[in-house]
Design an enzyme around this catalytic site. Sequence first.
Site, PDB file in Angstrom:
ATOM      1  N   TYR A 105       0.434  -1.423  -0.010  1.00 43.50           N
ATOM      2  CA  TYR A 105      -0.353  -0.235   0.229  1.00 43.50           C
ATOM      3  C   TYR A 105       0.490   1.353   0.120  1.00 43.50           C
ATOM      4  CZ  TYR A 105      -3.450  -2.924   1.239  1.00 43.50           C
ATOM      5  OH  TYR A 105      -4.316  -4.599   0.949  1.00 43.50           O
ATOM      6  N   ASN A 128     -12.305  -2.092  -4.703  1.00 45.37           N
ATOM      7  CA  ASN A 128     -11.736  -2.010  -6.112  1.00 45.37           C
ATOM      8  C   ASN A 128     -13.709  -2.990  -6.390  1.00 45.37           C
ATOM      9  OD1 ASN A 128     -11.292  -2.885  -8.745  1.00 45.37           O
ATOM     10  ND2 ASN A 128     -10.123  -3.931  -8.192  1.00 45.37           N
ATOM     11  N   CYS A 136      -6.626  -6.238  -7.316  1.00 43.15           N
ATOM     12  CA  CYS A 136      -6.133  -5.381  -5.850  1.00 43.15           C
ATOM     13  C   CYS A 136      -5.893  -6.625  -4.892  1.00 43.15           C
ATOM     14  CB  CYS A 136      -7.451  -5.356  -5.805  1.00 43.15           C
ATOM     15  SG  CYS A 136      -8.761  -6.328  -5.304  1.00 43.15           S
ATOM     16  N   HIS A 137      -5.370  -7.799  -5.558  1.00 43.07           N
ATOM     17  CA  HIS A 137      -5.156  -8.645  -4.794  1.00 43.07           C
ATOM     18  C   HIS A 137      -3.972  -8.962  -4.719  1.00 43.07           C
ATOM     19  CE1 HIS A 137      -5.451 -10.700  -8.663  1.00 43.07           C
ATOM     20  NE2 HIS A 137      -4.568 -11.474  -8.618  1.00 43.07           N
ATOM     21  N   GLU A 163      -1.169 -16.792  -9.137  1.00 47.65           N
ATOM     22  CA  GLU A 163      -0.013 -16.171 -10.146  1.00 47.65           C
ATOM     23  C   GLU A 163       1.823 -16.602 -10.115  1.00 47.65           C
ATOM     24  OE1 GLU A 163      -1.019 -12.138 -10.354  1.00 47.65           O
ATOM     25  OE2 GLU A 163      -3.026 -12.703 -11.208  1.00 47.65           O
TER      26      GLU A 163
END
Length: 174
Positions: A105, A128, A136-137, A163
């Site tokens: 952040y 979001n 946003c993850h 990912e």
Amino acid sequence: MTATHTREATRQHTVVDSPYGPLTLVATDGVLAGLYMTGQRHRPPEETFGDPDPRPFTETIRQLDAYFTGELREFDLPLHLDGTPFQRSVWAQLQRIPYGETRSYGELAEILGKPGASRAVGLANGKNPVGIIVPCHRVIGASGSLTGYGGGLDRKQRLLAFENGTQDDAPALF
């Protein structure tokens, strides 16, 4: 004197299956405006989603399927992101975080030129409206910890593991 007539936006929605549970897709005037998970924090009321109609979502569904099979790493979809100018600036930065990478952040606040605004970035991140596609993850705490996620920390952990190629083949919990 002429009367101004404003047209109300047309909203449609559909629900699709995913490895992370059902996803509700919402379109405003045919453009993707929402992707919501079951039990998601800040999920709008169902009555705001409009009529059920899968037609506006053909390309979104195609790209989501390609993402979930590991064939797509970057979404290319028009989006209707309804939020404040600051929220939209945060969401634009989220879309710049590469697949398989994370940012804190605080890092996003620095990029936005507001180094003291990490909490505000977190609040915008949590609002979001288009999860997964606006990733946003991929935002984590300064220490590398997994912090809040509107879809739940289990989903956040699974999306990041997916990912990073470290996801096990455990069945979906959702």
